[in-house]
Design an enzyme around this catalytic site. Structure first.
Site: not given
Ligand code: UGA
Length: 474
Positions: A35, A120, A152, A227, A272, A279, A282, A346
């Site tokens: 990477k 997080t 973000l 969240n 929806g 995020c 989890k 994911r």
């Protein structure tokens, strides 16, 4: 400032590139050599607006990539930790990467540094990081641990980072707070926004961002609570959408009415097929586990998760009610990513639904502007079995299909040429899991249109069994 960013995932890479754009000297550290090589060679591993520009602007200048954590720590005043915190079987966050990075950092400390959690993490993590570093015999005066959660969103990460509503710095000493204030000074004093080449300001941004200095525990809780609250907002409106369906009300009108109360707000109130991504699922689960461990039985969060799962099942029922039997049906599917604007699949509700429909014997042709490569990687078996194939456009996915399903809220899917779409579909049936269209517009264009929390609309009021040209379905 000299900054090390440990971890080059969504958060680490975006935050590192943005810190470089603020004028800091940044080194991004990762142990994935392949990477790092790709990043050094100018490749951008994620689909993120403005990230390619920032990387090419700063690569080799204010932004470097390295696998040497020790060197990076020694060269930096602040070390941000943005490594993964995957979910364990029991739903808690697995903090083993955070712990091992903390140990490595402790071995490299050679003067006062601030170690900042950016991943997080559950409340108390900064205390654990501190303990781990002290266990190594490190002088307590030579470091501080702080928490600086990141808010973000994927896809809009760069603008979210540079134009946030608030910056939270959780610091338990004035010395570390001062260091973090300096890191964010170009944003809080507004100088970044006046600089030439600054990333364009989004309409909604109010400048300068609010800087909130809290304790590290409060900062950790702010992230999980934020969240979870947003996920709750989505589940709440999804539950209201179900009631709308039962009574024949229109959830869009309800959203507008509810969301116009400034205490509630219109954002994150879109019904929806449920939330997904790396995020919300989890973090809600982890916050539930953290609460339990702290002695609070946060059952509200169980219901948030339950409604989210149910939302997918309800959508499957909708597909069945639109098509009757599913075996052998050809479906066009728009959307694979967990939301619009990203290639991330994911915990994607779209993929979950696709898998369920394939299980029922449907054949699927799918299109997504960014996530097809990733979806292909995880659906090799289904591709080999010719259950699913991928199309080059929305119209190709719809071509000859018994119905079209919209599963991701890409902007592009909200602006399709409806006449063309109607022409290419075998039957003009659209089942929209993201409420991208006005029901009346769809019926005026000859579609039978299913959506979430709104009545089914038929072509110009004609019952759904009567199809294009008055032909009855065979
Ligand atoms: C989320 C948060 O919004 C960020 O503030 C946070 O920093 C990030 O998680 C994180 O913890 O790293 P993200 O996962 O990128 O960001 O995605 P969102 O834009 O929040 O969307 C999450 C899911 O909710 C998507 O599946 C989306 O389709 C769904 N959603 C969102 C709805 O179903 N309705 C809405 O009104 C909004």
């Amino acid at each position: 400032m000299r900054i090390a960013m440990v971890g080059s995932g969504y958060v680490g890479l975006v935050a590192g590139a943005c810190f470089a754009d603020l004028g800091h000297q940044v080194v991004i550290v990762d142990n994935d050599e392949a990477k790092l090589e790709a990043l050094k060679n100018g490749q951008v591993p994620i689909h993120e607006q403005f990230l390619p520009e920032l990387l090419s602007r700063h690569r080799g200048k204010g932004l470097e990539f390295s696998s040497n954590l020790q060197e990076a720590v020694q060269a930096s005043e602040v070390i941000f930790v943005a490594v993964g915190t995957p979910q364990t079987e029991s739903g808690e966050a697995d903090l083993s990467f955070v712990e091992s990075v903390a140990r490595e950092i402790s071995g490299a400390l050679d003067g006062y540094k601030v170690i900042v959690e950016k991943s997080t993490v559950p409340v108390y993590t900064s205390e654990w990081v501190r303990k781990v570093i002290l266990q190594n015999g490190t002088d307590p005066g030579c470091f501080d641990v702080a928490s600086n959660p990141e808010f973000l969103r994927e896809g809009t990460g760069v603008t979210d980072f540079l134009f946030p509503d608030r910056i939270v710095i959780g610091c338990d000493s004035e010395r570390s707070a001062e260091v973090l204030r300096k890191v964010y000074a170009p944003m809080t004093d507004g100088s970044y926004y006046k600089s030439a080449g600054a990333i364009p300001r989004p309409d909604r941004a109010s400048l300068p961002p609010l800087l909130l200095v809290t304790s590290s525990k409060s900062a950790e809780l702010i992230k999980h609570a934020s969240n979870s609250f947003l996920a709750m907002k989505i589940s709440f409106i999804n539950a209201v959408a179900s009631i709308c369906e039962s009574v024949g009300a229109d959830v869009n009108q309800v959203c507008q009415g509810v969301g116009s109360d400034s205490r509630i707000g219109r954002r994150f109130l879109n019904p929806g097929i449920g939330y997904g991504g790396s995020c919300f699922p989890k973090d809600v689960l982890a916050f539930r586990a953290v609460a339990r461990e702290c002695g609070y039985d946060f059952r509200l969060l169980d219901e948030v998760m339950h409604i989210n799962e149910e939302q997918r099942t309800r959508f499957l029922r909708k597909v069945r009610s639109a098509l009757w039997t599913l075996r052998g049906k050809n479906l066009g599917v728009l959307g694979l990513a967990f939301k619009g604007g990203t290639d991330d699949i994911r915990e994607s509700p779209a993929l979950f639904l696709i898998q369920a429909l394939l299980q029922e014997g449907c054949h699927i042709t799918a299109y997504d502007p960014a996530a097809m490569k990733r979806a292909e990687e995880v659906m090799q078996t289904e591709i080999r079995q010719s259950k699913i194939k991928f199309a080059a456009s929305a119209y190709e996915a719809a071509n000859g299909a018994d119905a079209l399903l919209i599963l991701t809220e890409w902007d592009e899917f909200a602006h399709l040429d409806l006449d063309r779409l109607n022409q290419v579909l075998k039957y003009p049936i659209v089942i929209d899991g993201r409420n991208l269209y006005d029901s009346e517009v769809m019926s005026a264009h000859g579609f039978t249109y299913y959506s979430v929390g709104r009545a089914v609309s038929h072509p110009d009021g004609v019952p759904s069994t009567v199809l294009r040209n008055g032909a009855k379905r065979a």
